[in-house]
Design an enzyme around this catalytic site. Structure first.
Site, PDB file in Angstrom:
ATOM      1  N   GLU A 160      50.376  39.015  44.878  1.00 41.67           N
ATOM      2  CA  GLU A 160      51.035  38.199  43.872  1.00 41.67           C
ATOM      3  C   GLU A 160      51.359  38.994  42.608  1.00 41.67           C
ATOM      4  O   GLU A 160      52.444  38.897  42.067  1.00 41.67           O
ATOM      5  CB  GLU A 160      50.101  37.022  43.530  1.00 41.67           C
ATOM      6  CG  GLU A 160      50.755  35.876  42.840  1.00 41.67           C
ATOM      7  CD  GLU A 160      51.983  35.374  43.557  1.00 41.67           C
ATOM      8  OE1 GLU A 160      52.046  35.487  44.788  1.00 41.67           O
ATOM      9  OE2 GLU A 160      52.893  34.888  42.859  1.00 41.67           O
ATOM     10  N   ASP A 161      50.413  39.785  42.140  1.00 44.56           N
ATOM     11  CA  ASP A 161      50.549  40.361  40.801  1.00 44.56           C
ATOM     12  C   ASP A 161      50.863  41.846  40.761  1.00 44.56           C
ATOM     13  O   ASP A 161      51.108  42.392  39.691  1.00 44.56           O
ATOM     14  CB  ASP A 161      49.255  40.128  39.998  1.00 44.56           C
ATOM     15  CG  ASP A 161      49.026  38.644  39.734  1.00 44.56           C
ATOM     16  OD1 ASP A 161      49.978  37.878  39.916  1.00 44.56           O
ATOM     17  OD2 ASP A 161      47.896  38.284  39.358  1.00 44.56           O
TER      18      ASP A 161
END
Ligand code: MN
Length: 723
Positions: free
Chosen positions: A81-82
């Site tokens: 996700e990051d």
């Protein structure tokens, strides 16, 4: 629950050595180092290095003795996700299972929503889906949320409240449903504090204050309970229980009890070695203090839906003080605290079946089943919410089979719980052998017999009293199908008739013509087209005309689209005065000899009257770029007040709308009805104007007038417009 901060992978690894293999711990370490590098340079809102978050999430899971793959997924849960690392990369490094779990958690976090309510609904579905594939995904997600809630102080207040509410509405019930009581309580306490810091502090202070006074009484009762067990030769430990702050708050609010009333109850738990000891302890405490009638509950024989087991009873203590007692075994205690997690926690001990696991799976399957028949996600969550709160009743079939239903369930709910077919064909019922209405709320312990009649159909009125998701969904599903099949049949008849008036029929047309039309209308089947016609969304005559055009000229016909309405004023186009269409309304055009094309709203009464002349209708649509002002009629009901018309006028012009005409009719001594013809740009503008009007105190009702009665000019049949 206070978790000592784990500040390095080394201290986590040390804890893991208690239940994992060395080689497994090394894999967890590897996942940690990988994540640490990936998150390099990123910070949490608190200012800490980002890696502290996955580390804490893993730590939470390690306390539940989750396996090494779950811990690896926890370390890596924000990596996709990051940090832009791909699932494939994770898979190459750590294998398919871990990659799938990380991906599952990321997917749950990634969903973007339009509204909060929808957000929660969607979230729920995604969770249910993820859970059914690998329950560990939800465990990682819950741990992730738990750590985020523990560090919620770092967020700005509005975000804090939103997260807290979501936690309370979604995550706490999931934890509860999975039997993870400790986590549920922590979710509730943290959310309560974040949402209502003042109330949280006030109740906390009040509890601390009475705790001192209670101490003496608690010790006294505890000593007498312990002495009693000792006397009877029943081994067990007795602990005093304190309610957590949120549950006190919730009781005050939902049961309207005072703080003193709630705190006046003394609660204890007795934990013993074996199941039969539970019942013997029950007998012992009942002879020590008098039991309160009707308060005994046997959740050992009939566990709660989340697997919870215990005996509950309330006693009259000295001076009539109520004493609540829970009695259970060590295993039941572990289940009650950790629920599904106990499956991992006690994997080694053979005698604890993965009961929670099985139940959780059943629950998830139930959710998915419902989700398939309920298309709309809001409808879905409404069902799920009802099912989540464990206020259950238990009723019996005449053969003694037990069914668990939510409080308020009716015989219809019961019938659907037995089987969908029993539900849809039920005609009457007997509660305790007495004939009773199908809408009568059931109570725990009743025996209910359902009478069915083959071929009988669900009654739409049932929707007003059923409470279970299954009944509601099944009834709606049935009604929807029924409506669909009726409209499909009607549409088919109408189109056949229309084609016949052109001297042709469906089977004389080429297949290409039909499929091209369906494509143009974005419908996926001919039945859908019939349905659209049957429901009145499409005109059979126009559809017949288009089919014939396409049949004769398969390529040329494509160019012909709907007529676009472009102007507020036009010499060939008129807006019907009966329904006053404005941009945003669904519209239809009528060709009149004198007036050219007259635009009506789709649902105008006059349209219905004139459907008999299908050849005069054309399909029209608003040009998306349309500008200008359109007349529309609005009716306002209000209380008499001096100067109220001026207030009304100010509100309307304040919303940038012009008033063309005002007429007032007195309804009675107190109320008036004001009809207004105003100019607006479109539906959105109208909605704004109506909102402004509604905000005036004296106004009781605002409605748009559609399909108003228009006097027909005498001697003429054309009645769509007045001049
Ligand atoms: Mn996270």
């Amino acid at each position: 629950m206070t978790a000592p901060q784990i500040d390095s992978i080394d201290s986590l690894a040390e804890g893991l050595s208690g239940y994992l293999e060395k080689q497994q711990i090394n894999q967890v370490r590897r996942a940690y180092y990988y994540a640490e590098q990936a998150h390099e340079g990123q910070l949490r809102r608190s200012g800490e290095r980002y890696i502290t978050h996955p580390l804490q999430v893993a730590e939470i899971l390690s306390r539940m003795h989750m396996d090494h793959q779950s811990l690896m997924a926890a370390m890596l849960h924000d990596v996709i996700e990051d940090t832009g690392i791909t699932k494939t990369a994770v898979k190459t490094q750590f294998g398919n299972t871990v990659a799938e779990m990380v991906d599952g958690v990321s997917k749950l976090s990634r969903i973007k929503f339009r509204s909060q309510a929808e957000a929660q609904a969607e979230n729920f579905q995604k969770m249910a889906m993820a859970m059914s594939r690998d329950l560990r995904v939800i465990m990682v997600k819950l741990a992730d949320r738990l750590h985020n809630m523990r560090t919620i102080r770092a967020l700005p207040p509005d975000k804090r409240r939103r997260k807290a509410r979501e936690t309370l509405e979604i995550y706490a019930p999931i934890a509860n449903r999975l039997g993870m009581n400790e986590m549920r309580i922590e979710f509730e306490e943290l959310s309560f504090e974040a949402m209502y810091p003042l109330r949280f502090r006030r109740i906390g202070a009040a509890v601390r204050k009475v705790r001192g006074n209670r101490k003496e009484v608690v010790t006294k009762i505890q000593t007498s309970l312990e002495a009693c067990l000792e006397r009877e030769g029943l081994p067990g430990r007795t602990i005093g229980r304190e309610k957590h702050l949120y549950s006190i708050y919730d009781k005050m609010r939902s049961k309207r009890k005072s703080f003193a009333e709630i705190m006046d109850v003394y609660a204890f738990r007795i934990i013993v070695d074996r199941v039969d000891t539970c019942y013997r302890v029950l007998g012992a405490v009942h002879s020590l203090y008098k039991p309160v009638p009707g308060r005994f509950k046997d959740y050992i024989a009939i566990p709660k839906a989340n697997g919870y087991q215990a005996l509950h009873t309330t006693l009259f203590g000295m001076h009539g003080l109520p004493i609540e007692i829970q009695i259970r075994t060590e295993e039941m205690e572990a289940m009650a605290n950790n629920g599904i997690a106990a499956h991992w926690l006690y994997k080694s001990s053979e005698d604890l079946p993965s009961n929670a696991h099985v139940r959780a799976r059943e629950w998830v399957n139930g959710l998915l089943e419902m989700q398939q028949s309920a298309g709309n996600s809001l409808e879905f969550i409404e069902h799920v919410k009802i099912d989540l709160f464990p206020d259950e009743i238990y009723v019996f079939t005449p053969k003694g089979e037990i069914f668990e239903l939510p409080v308020g369930s009716t015989p219809v709910d019961f019938a659907y719980a037995i089987h969908t077919d029993v539900g849809s064909t039920c005609v009457a019922c007997r509660i305790e052998r007495r004939l009773a209405p199908l809408s009568e709320p059931l109570e725990s312990g009743q025996t209910v017999e359902i009478l069915t009649a083959p071929g009988h159909k669900p009654n739409p009125a049932w929707l007003s009293f059923v409470v279970t998701a299954k009944a509601r969904t099944s009834i709606r599903h049935f009604l929807k199908n029924q409506k669909q099949s009726e409209s499909t049949a009607l549409g088919r008849r109408l189109l056949t008739k229309a084609l016949a008036s052109f001297g042709t029929s469906l089977d004389k047309l080429s297949r290409e013509a039909v499929s091209t039309l369906l494509e143009q209308l974005r419908l996926d089947s001919l039945n859908r087209l019939f349905g659209e016609i049957g429901l009145g969304n499409r005109m059979s005559h126009l559809m017949a005309q288009r089919l014939i055009d396409l049949n004769e000229n398969p390529t040329g016909a494509e160019l012909k689209g709907d007529l676009l309405v472009r102007d507020a004023q036009s010499s060939v186009m008129n807006y019907a005065r009966c329904c006053c269409p404005i941009p945003g309304d669904r519209i239809i055009g009528y060709i009149s000899a004198e007036r050219g094309l007259v635009i009506h709203t789709d649902d105008c009464n006059n349209v219905a009257d004139l459907r008999a002349n299908p050849e005069k209708w054309v399909e029209v649509n608003w040009d998306p770029e349309i500008q200008g002002e359109f007349s529309v009629e609005v009716r306002v009901e209000l209380e008499h007040q001096r100067g109220i018309i001026a207030v009304l006028a100010t509100a309307i012009t304040g919303a940038e709308a012009n008033i063309e005409k005002i007429s007032t009719a007195e309804r009675d001594a107190h109320f008036s009805m004001v009809n207004l013809l105003i100019n607006v740009r479109n539906r959105v503008h109208l909605a704004r104007v109506m909102r402004k009007i509604r905000m005036i105190k004296a106004v009781t009702r605002v409605t748009r007038v559609k399909s108003r009665k228009v006097r027909k000019p005498s001697g003429r049949t054309e009645a769509t417009t007045i001049h």
